[in-house]
Scaffold this active site. Structure first.
Site, mmCIF file in Angstrom:
data_model
loop_
_atom_site.group_PDB
_atom_site.id
_atom_site.type_symbol
_atom_site.label_atom_id
_atom_site.label_comp_id
_atom_site.label_asym_id
_atom_site.label_seq_id
_atom_site.Cartn_x
_atom_site.Cartn_y
_atom_site.Cartn_z
ATOM 1 N N GLY A 1 0.838 -1.203 0.000
ATOM 2 C CA GLY A 1 0.000 0.000 0.000
ATOM 3 C C GLY A 1 0.870 1.250 0.000
ATOM 4 O O GLY A 1 1.864 1.309 0.727
ATOM 5 N N ALA B 1 15.169 11.882 -1.498
ATOM 6 C CA ALA B 1 16.406 11.975 -0.694
ATOM 7 C C ALA B 1 17.476 11.035 -1.265
ATOM 8 O O ALA B 1 18.654 11.402 -1.363
ATOM 9 C CB ALA B 1 16.106 11.625 0.763
ATOM 10 N N ARG C 1 1.408 -5.443 -5.109
ATOM 11 C CA ARG C 1 1.691 -6.566 -4.199
ATOM 12 C C ARG C 1 1.992 -7.724 -5.133
ATOM 13 O O ARG C 1 1.087 -8.330 -5.696
ATOM 14 C CB ARG C 1 0.484 -6.850 -3.308
ATOM 15 C CG ARG C 1 0.050 -5.631 -2.472
ATOM 16 C CD ARG C 1 -1.076 -5.970 -1.515
ATOM 17 N NE ARG C 1 -1.798 -4.793 -1.048
ATOM 18 C CZ ARG C 1 -1.467 -4.060 0.022
ATOM 19 N NH1 ARG C 1 -0.439 -4.392 0.746
ATOM 20 N NH2 ARG C 1 -2.190 -3.007 0.376
ATOM 21 N N ASP D 1 4.939 -4.941 5.708
ATOM 22 C CA ASP D 1 5.287 -6.310 6.086
ATOM 23 C C ASP D 1 5.656 -7.211 4.893
ATOM 24 O O ASP D 1 6.716 -7.847 4.881
ATOM 25 C CB ASP D 1 4.092 -6.881 6.857
ATOM 26 C CG ASP D 1 4.350 -8.276 7.337
ATOM 27 O OD1 ASP D 1 5.105 -8.410 8.303
ATOM 28 O OD2 ASP D 1 3.820 -9.224 6.727
ATOM 29 N N THR E 1 4.492 2.314 5.611
ATOM 30 C CA THR E 1 3.102 1.830 5.690
ATOM 31 C C THR E 1 2.338 2.682 6.695
ATOM 32 O O THR E 1 2.881 3.027 7.748
ATOM 33 C CB THR E 1 3.029 0.350 6.111
ATOM 34 O OG1 THR E 1 1.670 0.046 6.468
ATOM 35 C CG2 THR E 1 3.917 0.004 7.293
ATOM 36 N N ILE E 2 1.091 2.980 6.356
ATOM 37 C CA ILE E 2 0.293 3.777 7.304
ATOM 38 C C ILE E 2 -0.054 2.972 8.559
ATOM 39 O O ILE E 2 -0.469 3.526 9.556
ATOM 40 C CB ILE E 2 -1.005 4.301 6.654
ATOM 41 C CG1 ILE E 2 -1.934 3.143 6.253
ATOM 42 C CG2 ILE E 2 -0.711 5.219 5.485
ATOM 43 C CD1 ILE E 2 -3.383 3.569 6.041
ATOM 44 N N ASP E 3 0.126 1.643 8.493
ATOM 45 C CA ASP E 3 -0.387 0.779 9.574
ATOM 46 C C ASP E 3 0.409 0.845 10.883
ATOM 47 O O ASP E 3 -0.076 0.432 11.920
ATOM 48 C CB ASP E 3 -0.442 -0.684 9.102
ATOM 49 C CG ASP E 3 -1.325 -0.860 7.876
ATOM 50 O OD1 ASP E 3 -2.216 -0.023 7.675
ATOM 51 O OD2 ASP E 3 -1.110 -1.830 7.120
ATOM 52 N N ASP F 1 2.772 -1.065 11.729
ATOM 53 C CA ASP F 1 2.743 -2.450 12.219
ATOM 54 C C ASP F 1 4.053 -3.206 11.970
ATOM 55 O O ASP F 1 4.055 -4.439 11.945
ATOM 56 C CB ASP F 1 1.574 -3.212 11.567
ATOM 57 C CG ASP F 1 1.724 -3.333 10.057
ATOM 58 O OD1 ASP F 1 2.572 -2.634 9.470
ATOM 59 O OD2 ASP F 1 0.977 -4.130 9.453
ATOM 60 N N MET G 1 -8.301 1.933 9.014
ATOM 61 C CA MET G 1 -7.385 0.900 8.504
ATOM 62 C C MET G 1 -6.344 0.513 9.553
ATOM 63 O O MET G 1 -6.368 0.995 10.677
ATOM 64 C CB MET G 1 -6.686 1.417 7.251
ATOM 65 C CG MET G 1 -7.525 1.345 5.994
ATOM 66 S SD MET G 1 -6.523 1.885 4.575
ATOM 67 C CE MET G 1 -7.594 1.392 3.233
ATOM 68 N N ARG H 1 -4.696 -2.887 8.941
ATOM 69 C CA ARG H 1 -4.531 -4.335 8.773
ATOM 70 C C ARG H 1 -4.784 -5.006 10.111
ATOM 71 O O ARG H 1 -5.840 -4.806 10.682
ATOM 72 C CB ARG H 1 -3.130 -4.629 8.217
ATOM 73 C CG ARG H 1 -3.121 -5.605 7.056
ATOM 74 C CD ARG H 1 -1.762 -5.616 6.365
ATOM 75 N NE ARG H 1 -0.670 -5.681 7.273
ATOM 76 C CZ ARG H 1 0.017 -6.786 7.572
ATOM 77 N NH1 ARG H 1 -0.299 -7.921 7.006
ATOM 78 N NH2 ARG H 1 1.020 -6.757 8.424
ATOM 79 N N ALA I 1 -12.921 9.785 21.657
ATOM 80 C CA ALA I 1 -13.987 8.838 21.302
ATOM 81 C C ALA I 1 -14.590 8.245 22.579
ATOM 82 O O ALA I 1 -13.899 8.075 23.587
ATOM 83 C CB ALA I 1 -13.414 7.733 20.427
ATOM 84 N N ILE J 1 -9.122 7.060 1.777
ATOM 85 C CA ILE J 1 -8.926 8.473 2.092
ATOM 86 C C ILE J 1 -7.793 8.612 3.121
ATOM 87 O O ILE J 1 -7.077 9.598 3.163
ATOM 88 C CB ILE J 1 -10.259 9.067 2.619
ATOM 89 C CG1 ILE J 1 -10.308 10.557 2.402
ATOM 90 C CG2 ILE J 1 -10.525 8.730 4.047
ATOM 91 C CD1 ILE J 1 -11.697 11.135 2.625
ATOM 92 N N GLN J 2 -7.617 7.557 3.915
ATOM 93 C CA GLN J 2 -6.602 7.594 4.974
ATOM 94 C C GLN J 2 -5.179 7.622 4.432
ATOM 95 O O GLN J 2 -4.261 8.110 5.073
ATOM 96 C CB GLN J 2 -6.755 6.365 5.893
ATOM 97 C CG GLN J 2 -8.047 6.394 6.666
ATOM 98 C CD GLN J 2 -8.407 5.052 7.254
ATOM 99 O OE1 GLN J 2 -8.024 4.733 8.366
ATOM 100 N NE2 GLN J 2 -9.156 4.260 6.526
ATOM 101 N N ARG J 3 -4.982 7.039 3.267
ATOM 102 C CA ARG J 3 -3.624 7.008 2.691
ATOM 103 C C ARG J 3 -3.381 8.202 1.780
ATOM 104 O O ARG J 3 -2.287 8.359 1.252
ATOM 105 C CB ARG J 3 -3.428 5.722 1.860
ATOM 106 C CG ARG J 3 -3.542 4.455 2.656
ATOM 107 C CD ARG J 3 -2.736 3.296 2.108
ATOM 108 N NE ARG J 3 -2.882 2.976 0.731
ATOM 109 C CZ ARG J 3 -3.353 1.816 0.236
ATOM 110 N NH1 ARG J 3 -3.788 0.886 1.074
ATOM 111 N NH2 ARG J 3 -3.381 1.584 -1.046
HETATM 112 O O1 F6P Z 1 -1.258 -1.739 4.473
HETATM 113 C C1 F6P Z 1 -1.935 -0.558 4.171
HETATM 114 C C2 F6P Z 1 -3.403 -0.816 3.998
HETATM 115 O O2 F6P Z 1 -4.023 0.428 3.714
HETATM 116 C C3 F6P Z 1 -4.104 -1.495 5.172
HETATM 117 O O3 F6P Z 1 -4.382 -0.621 6.221
HETATM 118 C C4 F6P Z 1 -5.320 -2.057 4.507
HETATM 119 O O4 F6P Z 1 -5.819 -3.190 5.205
HETATM 120 C C5 F6P Z 1 -4.813 -2.460 3.145
HETATM 121 O O5 F6P Z 1 -3.632 -1.677 2.919
HETATM 122 C C6 F6P Z 1 -5.784 -2.181 2.020
HETATM 123 O O6 F6P Z 1 -5.235 -2.733 0.873
HETATM 124 P P1 F6P Z 1 -5.647 -2.297 -0.600
HETATM 125 O O7 F6P Z 1 -5.159 -0.909 -0.824
HETATM 126 O O8 F6P Z 1 -4.951 -3.292 -1.465
HETATM 127 O O9 F6P Z 1 -7.131 -2.374 -0.649
#
Ligand code: F6P
Length: 312
Positions: free
Chosen positions: A11, A22, A72, A103, A125-127, A129, A169, A171, A186, A250-252
């Site tokens: 992602g 850079a 991927r 990952d 990665t935005i996760d 993780d 999101m 994962r 929240a 939208i989060q990415r």
């Molecule tokens: O790993 C980044 C991520 O945005 C996860 O948060 C999410 O589960 C996954 O990718 C979504 O994957 P795709 O963009 O392939 O739908």
């Protein structure tokens, strides 16, 4: 080293372009050719690359997404394909590679390092993780995107007294949910499976209503459940009419935050330096005690990911 490759995989994450820029500048200063492989590991397999030059990458450094494209790659899972590819890279004089991704991308970087091909993995990665790093590239922008969206949801919710669940999101990781749920005050945050206690959440909602708060907000990590599933269960069990939204991509999106631009720049510069100075067989970069540090990729991938809490 005279030739170094870069690819972005998995992602997209805001800040990837800052890292690419850079590395490109560092390459230009040192007289090293920088090859940008297109569409993740697929470009590496197909030898699909373009030479990166500072005057071009500079115009992307402040933008989200990745100027190299990402994928991927299923094909990269094949050991034979990887071996042939490394052989070809060596023949062409490419001596090192920077992989920016999460990952799955790290597993690719690990495979290349095991084949003796010096590879540096940057956690993109935005996760948030990736084990052993306090922060990944893109996370800070993503949480800011989530907060922007929640602020907008809040105005409608307050006007109509909604109980609203927002799925974010991450994962399998709950970092985005925990940080944004905390920042948004929240009423309930479901960041891990242990937080998925419907009775306890119901009580929190009732308590919030008793304080005359105009609306109730629940932030839910996608790795625990979907907003659809959660709504269905809560409505059936307690008679709510929950409003729901899965924020999705939208989060990415959008341009990287200040943090992610700086992080991209520092990761990129360190990755180049590591390869150019021939410092080792390959590594994973991360943030440890607020510093860019090298880690053994085997150790990173062998470790369990822990949720990174928003300040202690
Ligand atoms: O790993 C980044 C991520 O945005 C996860 O948060 C999410 O589960 C996954 O990718 C979504 O994957 P795709 O963009 O392939 O739908």
């Amino acid at each position: 080293m005279k030739k170094i490759g870069i690819l972005t995989s998995g992602g997209d994450a805001p800040g990837m372009n800052a890292a690419i820029n850079a590395i490109t500048w560092a390459g230009a200063k040192a007289g090293v050719e920088i090859r940008g492989y297109q569409e993740g590991y697929n470009g590496l397999i197909d030898n699909d690359y373009r030479l990166l030059e500072p005057y071009k990458t500079s115009h992307h450094a402040n933008l989200g997404g990745t100027l190299l494209g990402s994928s991927r790659s299923e094909r990269f899972m094949e050991p034979e394909i990887r071996e042939k590819m490394v052989e070809r890279l060596r023949k062409e004089g490419v001596e090192g590679l920077v992989v920016i991704g999460g990952d799955g991308s790290y597993r690719g970087a690990q495979a290349l390092t095991r084949l003796g091909f010096p590879t540096v993995a940057i956690p993109g990665t935005i996760d948030n993780d990736i084990p052993l790093t306090e922060l990944t590239l893109g996370f800070k922008t993503a949480i800011s995107n989530v907060i922007d969206a929640i602020d907008k949801i809040a105005t409608a919710s307050a006007s109509h007294s909604f109980v609203f669940v927002v799925e974010v999101m991450g994962r399998l990781a709950g970092d985005i949910a925990l940080w944004t749920g905390t920042a948004a005050f929240a009423d309930a945050i479901i960041a891990t499976k242990e937080d998925y206690d419907l009775e306890a959440i119901h009580e929190k909602i009732q308590f919030s209503k008793a304080q005359h708060k105009r609306y109730q907000l629940i932030v839910l990590a996608e790795g625990v459940a979907s907003a659809d599933e959660f709504k269905e269960e809560m409505d059936a069990k307690f008679g709510y009419e929950l409003r729901k939204l899965a924020l999705g991509h939208i989060q990415r999106g959008g341009n990287p935050s200040v943090d992610d631009r700086i992080l991209g720049k520092l990761f990129g510069e360190r990755a180049f330096e590591y390869l150019h100075n021939d410092e080792g067989p390959g590594c994973a970069l991360g943030i440890k005690e607020n510093k860019v540090s090298e880690m053994d990729i085997e150790e990173v991938l062998g470790s369990k990911n822990e949720i990174n809490r928003p300040y202690q």
